[in-house]
Design a protein around this motif. Structure first.
Motif, PDB file in Angstrom:
ATOM      1  N   TYR A  69       0.826  -1.207   0.000  1.00 28.69           N
ATOM      2  CA  TYR A  69       0.000   0.000   0.000  1.00 28.69           C
ATOM      3  C   TYR A  69       0.862   1.259   0.000  1.00 28.69           C
ATOM      4  O   TYR A  69       0.525   2.257  -0.645  1.00 28.69           O
ATOM      5  CB  TYR A  69      -0.944  -0.008   1.203  1.00 28.69           C
ATOM      6  N   LEU A 254      -7.514   3.422   2.376  1.00 28.97           N
ATOM      7  CA  LEU A 254      -8.648   2.508   2.343  1.00 28.97           C
ATOM      8  C   LEU A 254      -9.819   3.050   3.171  1.00 28.97           C
ATOM      9  O   LEU A 254      -9.623   3.823   4.113  1.00 28.97           O
ATOM     10  CB  LEU A 254      -8.247   1.139   2.915  1.00 28.97           C
ATOM     11  N   GLU A 285     -14.509  -3.262  -1.731  1.00 26.25           N
ATOM     12  CA  GLU A 285     -13.712  -4.447  -2.054  1.00 26.25           C
ATOM     13  C   GLU A 285     -12.578  -4.631  -1.061  1.00 26.25           C
ATOM     14  O   GLU A 285     -12.155  -5.752  -0.783  1.00 26.25           O
ATOM     15  CB  GLU A 285     -13.140  -4.340  -3.467  1.00 26.25           C
ATOM     16  N   GLU A 286     -12.095  -3.500  -0.533  1.00 31.19           N
ATOM     17  CA  GLU A 286     -11.011  -3.550   0.434  1.00 31.19           C
ATOM     18  C   GLU A 286     -11.211  -2.440   1.448  1.00 31.19           C
ATOM     19  O   GLU A 286     -11.493  -1.301   1.075  1.00 31.19           O
ATOM     20  CB  GLU A 286      -9.665  -3.391  -0.279  1.00 31.19           C
ATOM     21  N   CYS A 288     -10.182  -1.184   5.829  1.00 32.96           N
ATOM     22  CA  CYS A 288      -9.282  -1.330   6.972  1.00 32.96           C
ATOM     23  C   CYS A 288     -10.094  -1.245   8.263  1.00 32.96           C
ATOM     24  O   CYS A 288     -10.815  -0.263   8.481  1.00 32.96           O
ATOM     25  CB  CYS A 288      -8.234  -0.222   6.897  1.00 32.96           C
ATOM     26  N   ILE A 298      -7.473  -6.239   7.427  1.00 34.04           N
ATOM     27  CA  ILE A 298      -7.852  -5.757   6.110  1.00 34.04           C
ATOM     28  C   ILE A 298      -8.867  -6.751   5.566  1.00 34.04           C
ATOM     29  O   ILE A 298      -8.691  -7.964   5.701  1.00 34.04           O
ATOM     30  CB  ILE A 298      -6.644  -5.679   5.160  1.00 34.04           C
ATOM     31  N   ALA A 300     -13.049  -7.033   3.305  1.00 33.11           N
ATOM     32  CA  ALA A 300     -14.048  -6.465   2.400  1.00 33.11           C
ATOM     33  C   ALA A 300     -15.326  -6.173   3.173  1.00 33.11           C
ATOM     34  O   ALA A 300     -15.609  -6.807   4.198  1.00 33.11           O
ATOM     35  CB  ALA A 300     -14.343  -7.433   1.260  1.00 33.11           C
ATOM     36  N   LYS A 309      -9.860 -10.520   5.718  1.00 34.22           N
ATOM     37  CA  LYS A 309      -9.046 -11.339   4.813  1.00 34.22           C
ATOM     38  C   LYS A 309      -7.622 -11.502   5.355  1.00 34.22           C
ATOM     39  O   LYS A 309      -6.994 -12.532   5.167  1.00 34.22           O
ATOM     40  CB  LYS A 309      -9.008 -10.714   3.422  1.00 34.22           C
TER      41      LYS A 309
END
Length: 314
Positions: A69, A254, A285-286, A288, A298, A300, A309
């Motif tokens: 990131y 995020l 989709e992503e 934090c 992290i 979804a 995930k």
């Protein structure tokens, strides 16, 4: 008598935003910081050449999971191009390959800047870490092989002249991942008909970090406690750890999902939780997930639930 296992380092996690000095390689800098913090794991987000100084974000412990990131973050460089000579490395380290008596005026330099702003096609330097047929380009170049690196698209948001004199121009550039500043010097020199190479290079920022996060090797050395060889005394790393930036800062890009202590515990066990809060994302989709600013996972956001995930333990 069996051999004693290698001592593990401390499980410290977070980012050390090192102001790397000229002459120190990125790998050397990571090793130095890892040793200073007695950390069990370390890595860096974006190589900085030994001849360059400035921001080298170094991840400790669990923060190494967030390196991609930071590598994707926008970067700001201040650099000087010396005109009249092109070098095979496109910086001071190499040997001259082209020479010219021509020197551009400030107006002439200003006139080509627009060609280097936006999404542009750029060929990386032959002395770079790009892989060609499984080999590093700089290894092939040092062996005298002809290196052909395909052009790639990079994005440059801003390119400004800071200072200009008869023989050189100082610039500041804000650019995206994969941009080679050395290539900018080479290409501008060719376009201006005078050739050029990088003579100074400093990285000022790597998003989301700024120069306010900087710490020097000297500051870290001064803060490091004495570590007893017999491991009887427990060294106090509290002063050093004050220089560590929270892992979660690397994920400011995020959507943020704040959790209660109870929800955080469920997420750490790999379970989904209902997303609550007026500003919480509905779908992502992503995202934090944090608890009191500490990174938890992290994942979804789907159907009003945060689904982890990758879980962080520190």
């Amino acid at each position: 008598m069996g051999r004693r296992g290698k001592k593990k380092g401390r499980p410290v996690s977070g980012w050390v935003v090192l102001d790397k000095p000229v002459g120190m390689g990125s790998t050397e800098a990571v090793s130095k910081v890892k040793w200073l913090f007695n950390a069990d794991k370390a890595g860096h987000a974006g190589t900085l050449d030994p001849l360059a100084s400035g921001m080298l974000p170094i991840a400790l412990g669990e923060a190494t999971k967030t390196v991609p990131y930071v590598m994707d973050g926008t970067k700001v460089y201040r650099f000087t191009v010396t005109w009249g000579e092109e070098r095979n490395t496109d910086d001071l380290e190499g040997v001259a390959t082209q020479n010219s008596e021509n020197r551009p005026t400030k107006a002439e330099v200003s006139g080509v800047l627009a060609d280097y702003i936006g999404v542009i096609s750029q060929i990386p330097p032959v002395f770079s870490a790009i892989k060609i047929g499984g080999e590093r380009a700089y290894d092939l170049a040092r062996e005298g092989e002809a290196v052909k690196i395909p052009a790639r698209e990079v994005e440059i948001d801003r390119l400004d002249i800071i200072h200009h004199d008869d023989n050189s121009t100082e610039f500041e550039v804000e650019c995206g991942k994969g941009t080679y500043v050395r290539s900018l010097a080479r290409d501008m020199g060719r376009q201006l008909g005078c050739y050029g190479h990088i003579s100074t290079l400093r990285r000022l920022a790597v998003d989301p970090f700024t120069d306010e996060d900087f710490v020097t090797v000297e500051e870290l050395e001064a803060a490091r406690p004495t570590i007893s060889e017999d491991d009887v005394a427990r060294p106090d790393f509290s002063v050093m750890d004050g220089y560590v930036v929270e892992t979660a800062v690397a994920l400011d890009c995020l959507p943020q999902v704040p959790l209660t202590d109870e929800a955080a515990q469920r997420v750490r066990l790999g379970n989904p939780v209902i997303v609550r809060g007026r500003d919480a994302p509905i779908e992502a989709e992503e995202a934090c997930a944090t608890v009191r600013g500490k990174l938890v996972a992290i994942g979804a956001v789907e159907g009003g639930q945060f689904k982890p995930k990758r879980v962080f333990t520190a």
